[in-house]
Scaffold this active site. Sequence first.
Site, PDB file in Angstrom:
ATOM      1  N   HIS A   1       0.821  -1.192  -0.177  1.00  0.00           N
ATOM      2  CA  HIS A   1       0.161  -0.126  -0.054  1.00  0.00           C
ATOM      3  C   HIS A   1       0.909   1.305   0.049  1.00  0.00           C
ATOM      4  O   HIS A   1       2.022   1.137   0.502  1.00  0.00           O
ATOM      5  CB  HIS A   1      -0.701  -0.017   1.413  1.00  0.00           C
ATOM      6  CG  HIS A   1      -2.005   1.026   1.591  1.00  0.00           C
ATOM      7  ND1 HIS A   1      -1.648   2.547   1.941  1.00  0.00           N
ATOM      8  CD2 HIS A   1      -3.246   1.007   1.331  1.00  0.00           C
ATOM      9  CE1 HIS A   1      -2.693   2.870   1.999  1.00  0.00           C
ATOM     10  NE2 HIS A   1      -3.742   2.049   1.698  1.00  0.00           N
TER      11      HIS A   1
ATOM     12  N   GLN B   1      -4.309  -4.979   7.036  1.00  0.00           N
ATOM     13  CA  GLN B   1      -5.357  -5.884   6.744  1.00  0.00           C
ATOM     14  C   GLN B   1      -5.032  -7.250   7.681  1.00  0.00           C
ATOM     15  O   GLN B   1      -5.987  -8.144   7.831  1.00  0.00           O
ATOM     16  CB  GLN B   1      -5.194  -6.452   5.156  1.00  0.00           C
ATOM     17  CG  GLN B   1      -5.277  -5.121   4.371  1.00  0.00           C
ATOM     18  CD  GLN B   1      -6.674  -4.617   4.520  1.00  0.00           C
ATOM     19  OE1 GLN B   1      -7.698  -5.141   4.673  1.00  0.00           O
ATOM     20  NE2 GLN B   1      -6.949  -3.201   3.966  1.00  0.00           N
TER      21      GLN B   1
ATOM     22  N   LYS C   1     -10.065  -0.554  10.701  1.00  0.00           N
ATOM     23  CA  LYS C   1     -10.591  -1.864   9.961  1.00  0.00           C
ATOM     24  C   LYS C   1     -10.872  -3.122  10.734  1.00  0.00           C
ATOM     25  O   LYS C   1     -11.230  -4.044  10.258  1.00  0.00           O
ATOM     26  CB  LYS C   1      -9.254  -2.126   9.137  1.00  0.00           C
ATOM     27  CG  LYS C   1      -8.793  -1.068   7.924  1.00  0.00           C
ATOM     28  CD  LYS C   1      -7.682  -1.227   7.070  1.00  0.00           C
ATOM     29  CE  LYS C   1      -7.086  -0.413   6.395  1.00  0.00           C
ATOM     30  NZ  LYS C   1      -7.893   0.293   5.424  1.00  0.00           N
TER      31      LYS C   1
ATOM     32  N   ASP D   1       3.441  -4.252   7.961  1.00  0.00           N
ATOM     33  CA  ASP D   1       2.103  -3.385   7.776  1.00  0.00           C
ATOM     34  C   ASP D   1       0.796  -4.298   7.958  1.00  0.00           C
ATOM     35  O   ASP D   1       0.680  -5.188   7.084  1.00  0.00           O
ATOM     36  CB  ASP D   1       2.199  -2.860   6.397  1.00  0.00           C
ATOM     37  CG  ASP D   1       0.710  -2.102   6.064  1.00  0.00           C
ATOM     38  OD1 ASP D   1      -0.276  -2.301   6.877  1.00  0.00           O
ATOM     39  OD2 ASP D   1       0.711  -1.616   4.915  1.00  0.00           O
TER      40      ASP D   1
ATOM     41  N   CYS E   1      -4.855   2.400  -3.676  1.00  0.00           N
ATOM     42  CA  CYS E   1      -3.629   2.846  -2.874  1.00  0.00           C
ATOM     43  C   CYS E   1      -2.368   1.875  -3.168  1.00  0.00           C
ATOM     44  O   CYS E   1      -1.493   1.479  -2.245  1.00  0.00           O
ATOM     45  CB  CYS E   1      -3.656   3.231  -1.608  1.00  0.00           C
ATOM     46  SG  CYS E   1      -4.674   4.542  -1.116  1.00  0.00           S
TER      47      CYS E   1
HETATM   48  N1  PLP Z   1      -1.784  -0.690   4.721  1.00  0.00           N
HETATM   49  C1  PLP Z   1      -2.582  -1.361   4.061  1.00  0.00           C
HETATM   50  C2  PLP Z   1      -2.475  -2.863   3.506  1.00  0.00           C
HETATM   51  C3  PLP Z   1      -3.841  -0.722   3.974  1.00  0.00           C
HETATM   52  O1  PLP Z   1      -4.984  -1.860   3.545  1.00  0.00           O
HETATM   53  C4  PLP Z   1      -4.231   0.221   4.336  1.00  0.00           C
HETATM   54  C5  PLP Z   1      -5.572   0.999   4.280  1.00  0.00           C
HETATM   55  O2  PLP Z   1      -6.331   0.688   3.314  1.00  0.00           O
HETATM   56  C6  PLP Z   1      -2.961   1.117   5.019  1.00  0.00           C
HETATM   57  C7  PLP Z   1      -1.793   0.540   5.167  1.00  0.00           C
HETATM   58  C8  PLP Z   1      -3.417   2.411   5.451  1.00  0.00           C
HETATM   59  O3  PLP Z   1      -4.082   2.297   6.764  1.00  0.00           O
HETATM   60  P1  PLP Z   1      -4.757   3.965   7.308  1.00  0.00           P
HETATM   61  O4  PLP Z   1      -5.469   4.582   6.193  1.00  0.00           O
HETATM   62  O5  PLP Z   1      -5.554   3.202   8.432  1.00  0.00           O
HETATM   63  O6  PLP Z   1      -3.643   4.332   8.021  1.00  0.00           O
END
Ligand code: PLP
Length: 422
Positions: A139, A219, A242, A216, A380
């Site tokens: 992401h 998910q 999430k 990260d 993203c």
């Molecule tokens: N990393 C992953 C794999 C994600 O799916 C997301 C959000 O969709 C993020 C990072 C960023 O998360 P946040 O917008 O809650 O900071």
Amino acid sequence: MNTAPARRLDPAAAVAAPFDVERVRADFPILSRTVHGKPLTFLDSGASAQKPRQVIDAISRCYEAEYANIHRGVYELSAKATEAYEGARARVQRFVNARSASEIVFTKGTTEAINLVATSWGGAFLGEGDEVVLSVLEHHANIVPWQLLRERTGIVLRVVPTDEHGALLLDAYEALVGPRTRLVALTHVSNALGTVTPVAEIVRIAHAQGALVLIDGAQGIVHCPVDVQALDVDFYCFSGHKLYGPSGIGVLYGKEALLAAMPPYQGGGDMIERVTFERTTFAPPPARFEAGTPSIAGTVGLHAAIDYVASFDPAAVAAHEHDLLAYATERLSALNSIRLYGTAPGKAAIVSFTMDGVHPHDIGTILDRAGVAVRVGHHCAQPLMDHFGIAGTVRASFGLYNTRADVDRLIDGLDEVREIFG
Ligand code: PLP
């Protein structure tokens, strides 16, 4: 505020009970609303999950009866709010099995947690030529902070590819990790494809070369059991929203010795030990990284969300999500105009696809008219879309509350798309 008693969350009892999706659905007030006059079919939990009554009530209770600023009050309400805030930290510690609550730093979310590590740890300990390994699955939240650090320090970014199913190529990863690798920063679960990466193996290979590992878990925390000690990760990041909790709250887990060696990320109240105009000394972690008034009610909501998720038998939840994934994959595969992206074995309940000759945004708009909420676009993850040579996909991501009927409504909506576009 709903004054009905919340369903009692007894983990021991829940483990014995079968997973009852209709009971789960009843916990989520938003699922009973309509959209464009149609029942809501919510298939976008990967972007942000809906909230159960238990979380909504906990946040309401916080504001109605137990709210004050934390850490600095001598009065009863402030003490109660502080207790709730630190209680949430202890709950997160147990949830991810961290060694100590001081390894849990509250952030705004995954994005801030990664930026914190890149800025603080990366800024202090990485220099020109040091390598950070990412993957094509990432992401933007786990790409851009490292690029910003590269501009400041001259680090080198290396990128692990995937195969055509979207599975991480472990041999290529092993070949990329070398003596210059200082950090491996990879996703646990791809938000765009659902690929689950082999975290334990990733960590073993990185540690053998003396590199640290940041995962990260935005998910991953939703779809996989996470035991940070068993996985031996150095940093693990996730977001409350999430995980059926509120937005504006997230977590950075970091090993105690690493956090202790890191300089502050932001300066302000609550993160100091002593301030004079000449010099300031800083509080130990986690306070060192929590400058300013945090999302107090957010932590209360996160606590309730973790209690909620933990009240279900994880094996039953996994079976439910697996059934939805298998059913959605089967039904989508039967449509010959659909192309699926992300078919790695053992993936999480996220399906991504394109339809011949129809732009994902048109599909999303037509599905919305049918009450079906999906995400469309690059998710993203533009480098991943480039890897597959596409601009974007349609993504349906499943949560605790989804059913096979939701999949059927998605397929009915896609039939309408085909009729319109011929
Ligand atoms: N990393 C992953 C794999 C994600 O799916 C997301 C959000 O969709 C993020 C990072 C960023 O998360 P946040 O917008 O809650 O900071």
